[in-house]
Design an enzyme around this catalytic site. Sequence first.
Site, short mmCIF file in Angstrom:
data_model
loop_
_atom_site.label_atom_id
_atom_site.label_comp_id
_atom_site.label_asym_id
_atom_site.label_seq_id
_atom_site.Cartn_x
_atom_site.Cartn_y
_atom_site.Cartn_z
N ASN A 23 0.87 -1.19 0.00
CA ASN A 23 0.00 0.00 0.00
C ASN A 23 0.91 1.24 0.00
OD1 ASN A 23 -1.38 2.27 0.99
ND2 ASN A 23 -2.88 1.02 2.06
N ASP B 81 0.16 -3.92 10.79
CA ASP B 81 -1.27 -4.04 10.60
C ASP B 81 -1.95 -3.03 11.51
OD1 ASP B 81 -3.22 -5.49 9.01
OD2 ASP B 81 -4.04 -6.15 10.92
N PHE C 82 -4.95 9.14 4.28
CA PHE C 82 -5.67 8.10 3.54
C PHE C 82 -6.62 7.40 4.50
CE2 PHE C 82 -2.13 5.99 5.51
CZ PHE C 82 -2.55 4.69 5.77
N LYS D 136 1.08 14.37 10.94
CA LYS D 136 0.39 13.10 11.20
C LYS D 136 1.36 12.08 11.80
CE LYS D 136 -1.89 9.06 9.36
NZ LYS D 136 -2.28 8.22 8.22
P1 IMP Z 1 -4.13 -2.49 7.14
O1 IMP Z 1 -4.83 -3.81 7.33
O2 IMP Z 1 -3.06 -2.26 8.13
O3 IMP Z 1 -3.67 -2.30 5.72
O4 IMP Z 1 -5.18 -1.34 7.39
C1 IMP Z 1 -6.55 -1.56 7.46
C2 IMP Z 1 -7.33 -0.37 7.02
O5 IMP Z 1 -7.25 0.60 8.03
C3 IMP Z 1 -6.87 0.28 5.74
O6 IMP Z 1 -7.54 -0.17 4.63
C4 IMP Z 1 -7.22 1.74 5.96
O7 IMP Z 1 -8.54 1.97 5.52
C5 IMP Z 1 -7.19 1.87 7.46
N1 IMP Z 1 -5.97 2.54 7.90
C6 IMP Z 1 -4.77 1.97 8.15
N2 IMP Z 1 -3.90 2.89 8.55
C7 IMP Z 1 -4.56 4.07 8.55
C8 IMP Z 1 -4.18 5.40 8.86
O8 IMP Z 1 -3.04 5.72 9.21
N3 IMP Z 1 -5.15 6.33 8.73
C9 IMP Z 1 -6.42 6.04 8.34
N4 IMP Z 1 -6.81 4.83 8.02
C10 IMP Z 1 -5.89 3.83 8.13
#
Ligand code: IMP
Length: 191
Positions: free
Chosen positions: A10, A67, A148, A171
Site C-alpha cells: 500500500n 497491521d 488516507f 500526522k
Molecule cells: P491495514 O490492514 O493495516 O492495511 O489497514 C486496514 C485499514 O485501516 C486500511 O484499509 C485503511 O482503511 C485503514 N488505515 C490503516 N492505517 C490508517 C491510517 O493511518 N489512517 C487512516 N486509516 C488507516
Amino acid sequence: MTVFVLASANPDKASEIRDILGPGFDLLPRPGDVGEVDETGETLEDNARLKARALVVATGRPAIADDTGLEVDALGGAPGVRSARYSGAGATYESNVAKLLAELTGRSDRRARFRTVALAAWPDGREVVAEGSVQGVITDRVRGSGGFGYDPVFAPDGQHRTFAEMTAAEKNAWSHRGRAFRALAAQLGPV
Ligand code: IMP
C-alpha cells in the site's frame, strides 16, 4: 546496515513507514511477483506476522510489516482488525468512511483509537514486535484531503484537526503508525 523488505504494498502506508524510520533503515520495496497475503488473523499482531513471514519466505531476507485497526467505542471496538473490509467486498476508503459515519449518526459517544502493530521478522525465526496507538474522536463529517483511509474523519485528542488536515510530518508525529515504528526502531537499536 540490515536490509529489510517492506511487506506493505500500500503506497500510502509504505511512504509513511519510510518517513518515520528515516534514512537509518534500508527498506526494499515488496517484490511485484509476491501476491497479496490474506489477512486471516484474529488480531493485528497475527496479521502483521502473516505479512512479514510471507515476505521472509518469498525473499529469504528480514522483513518489516504492520497491521492497523480503527477501534470505535460505540461500535464495541469495530471495525478493528477488519478495518480494510469494513463495508464489504470491494470496499474502498470512501465506502468504509461512509459506512462508519452512517453507523455513528446520532451517537454522542464518538471516541475511537487507531492501533498499529509493527513487526520485524528474520529468516532464523527471530521477531521484534511493537505497538502504537492514538486516542481521538470520529468527526461528524469528512474534513481534509491529506492522509488516507479513515484520516478525514479521525481527530486525535488535543487537536481540532483531522489527520487529513495535517501535513504528513504532523500526522506521523501524532499517529499510531509513528508511535509503533518509533518503538520498533528503539527496540531494534542500530541496524
Ligand atoms: P491495514 O490492514 O493495516 O492495511 O489497514 C486496514 C485499514 O485501516 C486500511 O484499509 C485503511 O482503511 C485503514 N488505515 C490503516 N492505517 C490508517 C491510517 O493511518 N489512517 C487512516 N486509516 C488507516
